[in-house]
Design a protein around this motif. Structure first.
Motif, PDB file in Angstrom:
ATOM      1  N   SER A   1     -32.013 -48.883   2.559  1.00  9.66           N
ATOM      2  CA  SER A   1     -32.172 -47.406   2.807  1.00  9.66           C
ATOM      3  C   SER A   1     -31.301 -46.987   4.040  1.00  9.66           C
ATOM      4  CB  SER A   1     -33.410 -46.928   2.694  1.00  9.66           C
ATOM      5  OG  SER A   1     -34.237 -47.102   3.763  1.00  9.66           O
ATOM      6  N   ASN A   2     -31.329 -47.705   5.309  1.00  7.48           N
ATOM      7  CA  ASN A   2     -30.519 -47.351   6.218  1.00  7.48           C
ATOM      8  C   ASN A   2     -28.947 -47.323   5.938  1.00  7.48           C
ATOM      9  OD1 ASN A   2     -32.539 -46.670   7.917  1.00  7.48           O
ATOM     10  ND2 ASN A   2     -32.444 -48.497   9.131  1.00  7.48           N
ATOM     11  N   ALA A   3     -28.662 -48.431   5.210  1.00  9.38           N
ATOM     12  CA  ALA A   3     -27.319 -48.491   4.737  1.00  9.38           C
ATOM     13  C   ALA A   3     -26.983 -47.227   3.882  1.00  9.38           C
ATOM     14  CB  ALA A   3     -27.114 -50.114   3.851  1.00  9.38           C
TER      15      ALA A   3
ATOM     16  N   HIS B   1     -24.829 -55.250   4.104  1.00 10.22           N
ATOM     17  CA  HIS B   1     -23.443 -54.770   4.695  1.00 10.22           C
ATOM     18  C   HIS B   1     -23.006 -53.311   4.127  1.00 10.22           C
ATOM     19  CE1 HIS B   1     -19.455 -54.375   6.433  1.00 10.22           C
ATOM     20  NE2 HIS B   1     -18.948 -54.077   5.319  1.00 10.22           N
ATOM     21  N   ASP B   2     -22.682 -52.286   5.134  1.00  8.71           N
ATOM     22  CA  ASP B   2     -22.239 -51.087   4.555  1.00  8.71           C
ATOM     23  C   ASP B   2     -21.090 -50.777   5.371  1.00  8.71           C
ATOM     24  OD1 ASP B   2     -22.678 -49.381   6.968  1.00  8.71           O
ATOM     25  OD2 ASP B   2     -24.745 -50.026   6.868  1.00  8.71           O
ATOM     26  N   ASN B   3     -20.450 -49.517   4.816  1.00  2.00           N
ATOM     27  CA  ASN B   3     -19.013 -49.311   5.398  1.00  2.00           C
ATOM     28  C   ASN B   3     -19.380 -48.061   6.018  1.00  2.00           C
ATOM     29  OD1 ASN B   3     -17.203 -51.373   4.355  1.00  2.00           O
ATOM     30  ND2 ASN B   3     -18.032 -50.666   2.362  1.00  2.00           N
TER      31      ASN B   3
ATOM     32  N   PHE C   1     -38.989 -46.668  18.214  1.00  2.00           N
ATOM     33  CA  PHE C   1     -38.727 -45.013  18.438  1.00  2.00           C
ATOM     34  C   PHE C   1     -37.258 -44.998  18.786  1.00  2.00           C
ATOM     35  CE2 PHE C   1     -43.370 -44.765  19.185  1.00  2.00           C
ATOM     36  CZ  PHE C   1     -43.827 -43.905  17.916  1.00  2.00           C
ATOM     37  N   TYR C   2     -36.591 -45.929  18.707  1.00  2.00           N
ATOM     38  CA  TYR C   2     -35.241 -45.780  19.393  1.00  2.00           C
ATOM     39  C   TYR C   2     -34.160 -45.382  18.295  1.00  2.00           C
ATOM     40  CZ  TYR C   2     -30.924 -46.349  21.993  1.00  2.00           C
ATOM     41  OH  TYR C   2     -29.718 -46.168  22.579  1.00  2.00           O
ATOM     42  N   ARG C   3     -33.367 -44.468  18.711  1.00  2.00           N
ATOM     43  CA  ARG C   3     -32.404 -44.067  17.610  1.00  2.00           C
ATOM     44  C   ARG C   3     -31.009 -43.796  18.348  1.00  2.00           C
ATOM     45  NH1 ARG C   3     -32.880 -39.392  13.783  1.00  2.00           N
ATOM     46  NH2 ARG C   3     -31.979 -41.129  12.414  1.00  2.00           N
TER      47      ARG C   3
ATOM     48  N   GLY D   1     -35.075 -39.329  10.873  1.00  2.00           N
ATOM     49  CA  GLY D   1     -35.631 -40.543  11.058  1.00  2.00           C
ATOM     50  C   GLY D   1     -36.458 -40.547  12.421  1.00  2.00           C
ATOM     51  N   PHE D   2     -37.371 -41.864  12.733  1.00  2.00           N
ATOM     52  CA  PHE D   2     -38.148 -41.682  13.723  1.00  2.00           C
ATOM     53  C   PHE D   2     -37.971 -43.082  14.572  1.00  2.00           C
ATOM     54  CE2 PHE D   2     -40.244 -38.675  10.992  1.00  2.00           C
ATOM     55  CZ  PHE D   2     -40.860 -38.140  11.857  1.00  2.00           C
ATOM     56  N   GLY D   3     -36.856 -43.683  14.035  1.00  2.00           N
ATOM     57  CA  GLY D   3     -36.601 -45.131  14.809  1.00  2.00           C
ATOM     58  C   GLY D   3     -37.714 -45.976  14.972  1.00  2.00           C
ATOM     59  N   LEU D   4     -38.398 -46.485  13.665  1.00  2.00           N
ATOM     60  CA  LEU D   4     -39.738 -47.183  13.578  1.00  2.00           C
ATOM     61  C   LEU D   4     -39.104 -48.132  12.721  1.00  2.00           C
ATOM     62  CD1 LEU D   4     -42.693 -44.735  13.435  1.00  2.00           C
ATOM     63  CD2 LEU D   4     -42.021 -46.234  15.280  1.00  2.00           C
ATOM     64  N   GLY D   5     -38.291 -48.009  11.520  1.00  3.99           N
ATOM     65  CA  GLY D   5     -38.077 -48.821  10.731  1.00  3.99           C
ATOM     66  C   GLY D   5     -37.657 -50.096  11.154  1.00  3.99           C
ATOM     67  N   LEU D   6     -36.748 -50.239  12.061  1.00  5.24           N
ATOM     68  CA  LEU D   6     -36.048 -51.447  12.441  1.00  5.24           C
ATOM     69  C   LEU D   6     -37.306 -52.200  13.476  1.00  5.24           C
ATOM     70  CD1 LEU D   6     -32.332 -50.665  13.320  1.00  5.24           C
ATOM     71  CD2 LEU D   6     -33.256 -52.048  11.199  1.00  5.24           C
TER      72      LEU D   6
ATOM     73  N   GLY E   1     -17.991 -51.021   9.730  1.00  2.00           N
ATOM     74  CA  GLY E   1     -19.322 -50.758   9.403  1.00  2.00           C
ATOM     75  C   GLY E   1     -20.483 -51.560  10.039  1.00  2.00           C
ATOM     76  N   THR E   2     -21.650 -51.629   9.195  1.00  6.52           N
ATOM     77  CA  THR E   2     -22.750 -52.525   9.885  1.00  6.52           C
ATOM     78  C   THR E   2     -22.958 -53.477   8.910  1.00  6.52           C
ATOM     79  OG1 THR E   2     -23.169 -50.298  11.041  1.00  6.52           O
ATOM     80  CG2 THR E   2     -24.927 -52.036  10.805  1.00  6.52           C
ATOM     81  N   THR E   3     -23.425 -54.502   9.605  1.00  4.66           N
ATOM     82  CA  THR E   3     -24.014 -55.678   8.720  1.00  4.66           C
ATOM     83  C   THR E   3     -25.214 -56.056   9.561  1.00  4.66           C
ATOM     84  OG1 THR E   3     -21.825 -56.485   8.091  1.00  4.66           O
ATOM     85  CG2 THR E   3     -23.784 -57.976   7.555  1.00  4.66           C
TER      86      THR E   3
HETATM   87  P1  ADP Z   1     -34.408 -44.531  11.781  1.00  2.23           P
HETATM   88  O1  ADP Z   1     -33.452 -44.670  10.641  1.00  2.23           O
HETATM   89  O2  ADP Z   1     -35.707 -43.677  11.197  1.00  2.23           O
HETATM   90  O3  ADP Z   1     -33.992 -43.607  12.816  1.00  2.23           O
HETATM   91  P2  ADP Z   1     -34.491 -47.208  12.168  1.00  2.23           P
HETATM   92  O4  ADP Z   1     -35.234 -47.869  13.107  1.00  2.23           O
HETATM   93  O5  ADP Z   1     -34.548 -47.829  10.755  1.00  2.23           O
HETATM   94  O6  ADP Z   1     -34.792 -45.667  12.464  1.00  2.23           O
HETATM   95  O7  ADP Z   1     -33.236 -47.459  12.928  1.00  2.23           O
HETATM   96  C1  ADP Z   1     -32.896 -47.166  14.176  1.00  2.23           C
HETATM   97  C2  ADP Z   1     -31.752 -46.666  14.679  1.00  2.23           C
HETATM   98  O8  ADP Z   1     -30.533 -47.638  14.146  1.00  2.23           O
HETATM   99  C3  ADP Z   1     -31.252 -45.308  13.730  1.00  2.23           C
HETATM  100  O9  ADP Z   1     -31.494 -44.216  14.196  1.00  2.23           O
HETATM  101  C4  ADP Z   1     -29.630 -45.362  13.768  1.00  2.23           C
HETATM  102  O10 ADP Z   1     -29.163 -44.910  14.751  1.00  2.23           O
HETATM  103  C5  ADP Z   1     -29.307 -46.857  13.656  1.00  2.23           C
HETATM  104  N1  ADP Z   1     -29.057 -47.503  12.151  1.00  2.23           N
HETATM  105  C6  ADP Z   1     -29.916 -48.354  11.678  1.00  2.23           C
HETATM  106  N2  ADP Z   1     -29.334 -48.781  10.407  1.00  2.23           N
HETATM  107  C7  ADP Z   1     -28.061 -48.317  10.688  1.00  2.23           C
HETATM  108  C8  ADP Z   1     -26.902 -48.632   9.644  1.00  2.23           C
HETATM  109  N3  ADP Z   1     -26.985 -49.141   8.737  1.00  2.23           N
HETATM  110  N4  ADP Z   1     -25.842 -47.878  10.126  1.00  2.23           N
HETATM  111  C9  ADP Z   1     -25.658 -47.129  11.437  1.00  2.23           C
HETATM  112  N5  ADP Z   1     -26.634 -46.795  12.007  1.00  2.23           N
HETATM  113  C10 ADP Z   1     -28.041 -47.573  11.792  1.00  2.23           C
END
Ligand code: ADP
Length: 444
Positions: free
Chosen positions: A345-347, A373-375, A391-393, A403-408, A431-433
């Motif tokens: 869902s982040n990708a 991986h996303d582009n 809580f880091y974004r 978002g709230f910065g909790l998922g990762l 992009g990001t992997t």
């Molecule tokens: P949220 O998405 O709710 O802010 P996450 O903990 O999932 O919280 O992600 C933390 C931060 O990491 C996001 O705010 C975003 O800035 C960055 N991030 C996560 N996944 C990606 C991605 N695939 N591409 C770019 N940035 C990302």
């Protein structure tokens, strides 16, 4: 710094001492030479009046015993002619001119010149001029130089000694304190304490710092407790709202009511996800994240997650590049699903212009590495280290991506609990992997 200050202060003190010492010597010399000139003047009056040249020469000859520093003495008559002269052996006679004032002196670096007129009550009968060698001045300078060197050496030595003691008793404990503070800030482990040594100011400072850290830990605990209780209390009414909305969705057929219910449902889902995340965070903080480890088919789980994610987007194509088929793994199926769903869902969320999202699974010895991986937008380098924190974004992201910065944070804790690793490689152009590795069997 301390040594430099000492050198400057000592230098100034020695300079002041040398200056007053030399000045004192010169003043004493002027005073004594003027007195001698006065005595010669008063004893030479009759010799000048009666033109008794012999007595005048005798008076001047006595100077050798009285003041050996006088190298030239000239007695003049009132017309300025030399009446009697004394020149110390080895010195050249000095040519004086008749004084313009009654009493005068002149100082050069080597000599003092005294020029006095000789007067009776009625008239000027002559003049006495002395050339006095300032021979002691060199000796005084030399002595002062030696004293200055000794004082400087002793002073610098003492300053070094004090600096070493200072370093040992003040600077070192302060630097130790600074290092601990930095470590605490970087690790965010506020449970650490500073060792309290002694009861002096540094000891008090360390003690107060420890008290402050305890306060920080207490307020963190209170905040975590609040998050836990609040999320728990919100969960039940929200589940009920969601159930009623689902009922409404089934019965409501008229537009725009159908759309309103749908919107409300979507937002309740978001809220519910946040509450689940907050509950997970509370569990992690309290060390109560339980894992239900069982064998399951990871390849199947990933395919299922990809299918579900694909349903949520039309802009993205999610591709499964995994070569491993029916890869079995020992792990908590729900928690691993939570990680894969979150990364997918982040990708999708952070690649707003669509394109491909590629999922891969590679088996390496006793572990499996899964990548998503996303582009999309990419993550700036400084943020990459921090995105797994609570809580880091990332600082730079387009407006409107919520978002709230909790998922990762939750993902990384889940993976850590499985004795795996999670990391990211990202670049604005490619992009990001996100990768995570899991041991095939964490019990081995
Ligand atoms: P949220 O998405 O709710 O802010 P996450 O903990 O999932 O919280 O992600 C933390 C931060 O990491 C996001 O705010 C975003 O800035 C960055 N991030 C996560 N996944 C990606 C991605 N695939 N591409 C770019 N940035 C990302």
């Amino acid at each position: 710094m301390q040594v430099l200050t000492t050198v400057i202060v000592l230098g100034l003190c020695i300079g002041a001492f040398v200056y007053t010492d030399i000045k004192g010597y010169k003043e004493r010399k002027i005073k004594s030479s003027v007195a001698i000139a006065d005595v010669i003047g008063s004893t030479s009056i009759s010799a000048l009046q009666f033109l008794d040249n012999e007595s005048a020469i005798k008076i001047l000859a006595n100077l050798e015993q009285v003041e050996p520093d006088i190298v030239n003495a000239v007695l003049m008559d009132n017309k300025g002619n030399v009446f009697a002269r004394y020149t110390r052996e080895g010195y050249k006679p000095y040519k004086f001119s008749f004084p313009q004032v009654d009493k005068g002196y002149n100082l050069t670096p080597e000599y003092l010149y005294i020029t006095n007129t000789i007067r009776t009550e009625k008239e000027t009968v002559g003049a006495i001029c002395l050339q006095v060698e300032l021979g002691q001045l060199e000796v005084i300078r030399e002595q002062n130089f030696q004293i200055a060197i000794i004082l400087l050496i002793v002073g610098i030595g003492l300053a070094f000694l004090i600096a070493i003691l200072n370093q040992q008793y003040i600077s070192q404990p302060i630097l130790y304190l600074v290092n601990v503070m930095r470590r605490i800030r970087e690790s965010e482990n506020y449970q650490q304490h500073v060792e309290v040594k002694g009861k002096d100011e540094i000891g008090t400072l360390s003690n107060e710092f420890n008290n402050l850290m305890e306060e920080v830990v207490r307020s963190h605990q209170k905040k975590d407790e609040f998050i836990g209780v609040a999320s728990h209390e919100l969960k039940t009414p929200l589940t009920s709202i969601k159930a009623y909305l689902q009922l409404l969705e089934k019965v409501e057929k008229e537009m725009p009511n159908v759309m309103y219910v749908q919107k409300a449902h979507e937002n309740v889902e978001k809220l519910q996800q946040l509450i689940f995340d907050l509950l997970d965070v509370s569990k992690i903080q309290a060390g109560q994240l339980q894992l239900n480890i069982k064998a399951f088919n990871l390849s199947e789980l990933i395919s299922q997650c990809i299918m579900d994610a694909q349903l949520s987007t039309t802009k993205h194509t999610i591709i499964n590049r995994s070569k491993e088929e029916d890869q079995m793994i020992f792990a908590d199926r729900n928690r691993i699903e939570q990680v894969v769903v979150n990364l997918l869902s982040n990708a999708i969320k952070y690649s707003p212009h669509g394109k491909e999202v590629i999922v891969n699974t590679v088996k390496e010895d006793s572990k499996i590495v899964i990548s998503v991986h996303d582009n999309g937008l990419g993550i700036p380098k400084p943020d990459q280290k921090k995105i797994f924190e609570r809580f880091y974004r990332a600082q730079e992201r387009p407006f409107g991506i919520s978002g709230f910065g909790l998922g990762l944070y939750i993902c990384s804790e889940i993976i850590k609990r499985h004795r795996g690793k999670i990391w990211v490689e990202s670049d604005a152009s490619t992009g990001t992997t996100f990768y995570f590795s899991l041991p095939v069997n964490p019990r081995q």
